[in-house]
Design a protein around this motif. Structure first.
Motif, mmCIF file in Angstrom:
data_model
loop_
_atom_site.group_PDB
_atom_site.id
_atom_site.type_symbol
_atom_site.label_atom_id
_atom_site.label_comp_id
_atom_site.label_asym_id
_atom_site.label_seq_id
_atom_site.Cartn_x
_atom_site.Cartn_y
_atom_site.Cartn_z
ATOM 1 N N ASN A 21 39.658 31.204 62.040
ATOM 2 C CA ASN A 21 39.417 30.708 60.691
ATOM 3 C C ASN A 21 39.827 31.761 59.686
ATOM 4 N N GLN B 65 44.702 27.214 54.245
ATOM 5 C CA GLN B 65 43.689 28.274 54.247
ATOM 6 C C GLN B 65 44.291 29.641 54.557
ATOM 7 N N VAL C 7 47.238 30.237 49.527
ATOM 8 C CA VAL C 7 46.103 31.082 49.144
ATOM 9 C C VAL C 7 46.520 32.318 48.344
#
Length: 311
Positions: A213, A262, A299
């Motif tokens: 993540n 992300q 991002v």
């Protein structure tokens, strides 16, 4: 491309493997150790999974998927609804975690983080490199490919279930920097943070990591709006503080592929022609960031008033 699920197998507690092939038995794109694919599920969700099969098999891909009860639903769909014969969309393969030449390798895996390391181990064996694997997990039953690795490689593989041994003991392996060793680590965030701390004194680029993540995003360097020029079209767009570069350039007509949004998959990697990016992704290594010739616009932002992108 669209691939068919040829097999689905439970390989550990909470882990299933999928074997994917072309419906017409066509050859699949080649890949290298560390590669991942985008799995586009029938309900529209896209997730990234490392390829962990035989890279010399040109007709099948293999991935392993951990059920994540606190996840966003992708792993639950794979576990509960996908079955052999189903069709799924697949993007890639792409590799932002490549195996580079080294005298020795130390592979460190936490849980499902073993998946990108499997092909690296196979490659290290192929070239007769010196290597060791530290493999931690919640329990033996939860550690995918544990028996396969131990049977094939014996004492090169160090299995450390947390319920028996506690957390991985990194000190004996990392306390003394070794310029000839490359450390590859994939696993949960606490493991990555511990390995990064342990490797702080190692030579530059001695450690490479891959995250499940995204890391927590730091505050942007540039807190106000900035301009992005799209060199190919000649258009200039203003990126407001509450808008991503990706969204802004898409609004201006740029066709930029993206997946995770992300900063973890690399799908939207874009060349930078001028200006200095404010790198906020979880992929690029320090030397890649220092080059300032590419960025993840989903991002990352700008450190100054203007960027010029090859779009």
């Amino acid at each position: 491309m669209t691939l068919e699920i040829r097999a689905k197998d439970t390989i550990a507690d909470g882990v299933v493997s999928l074997t994917l092939a072309h419906p017409d038995a066509a050859r699949l794109p080649d890949w290298t150790p560390g590669s991942h694919i985008d799995l586009v599920l029938p309900e529209g969700t896209t997730r990234q999974y490392s390829l962990c099969g035989d890279r010399w098999d040109p007709y099948t891909y293999r991935i392993a998927v951990l059920r994540e009860p606190a996840g966003r639903g992708g792993s639950a769909y794979v576990h509960d609804r996908l079955a052999p014969g189903d069709l799924v969309g697949v993007g890639g393969p792409r590799n932002h975690f490549p195996l580079v030449p080294a005298d020795r390798y130390l592979f460190i895996a936490g849980g499902i983080g073993i998946t990108p390391l499997l092909p690296m181990i196979h490659q290290a064996e192929l070239i007769r490199a010196d290597w060791q694997l530290l493999y931690g997990g919640r329990s033996r039953a939860s550690m995918a490919f544990r028996e396969e690795l131990s049977a094939a490689h014996g004492d090169r593989v160090h299995i450390s279930p947390q319920d028996e041994c506690g957390l991985l003991d990194l000190a004996p392996w990392l306390d003394t920097p070794d310029p000839g060793t490359k450390v590859y680590c994939c696993g949960p965030a606490p493991l990555l943070a511990a390995v990064e701390r342990a490797c702080a004194a190692w030579p530059p680029y001695g450690l490479r990591t891959e995250r499940f993540n995204a890391a927590a995003l730091p505050e942007p360097v540039h807190q106000t709006a900035f301009e992005v020029e799209l060199r190919r079209t000649g258009r200039t767009v203003t990126v407001m503080p509450d808008t991503s570069v990706l969204h802004a350039v898409r609004q201006a007509g740029a066709d930029v592929l993206s997946s995770c949004e992300q900063g973890t998959c690399g799908t939207c990697l874009t060349p930078v022609l001028e200006g200095t990016p404010d790198h906020r992704d979880s992929i690029l290594a320090d030397h890649e960031r220092a080059a300032n010739d590419c960025m993840l616009p989903c991002v990352s932002r700008s450190r100054g008033d203007r960027l010029v992108l090859d779009l």
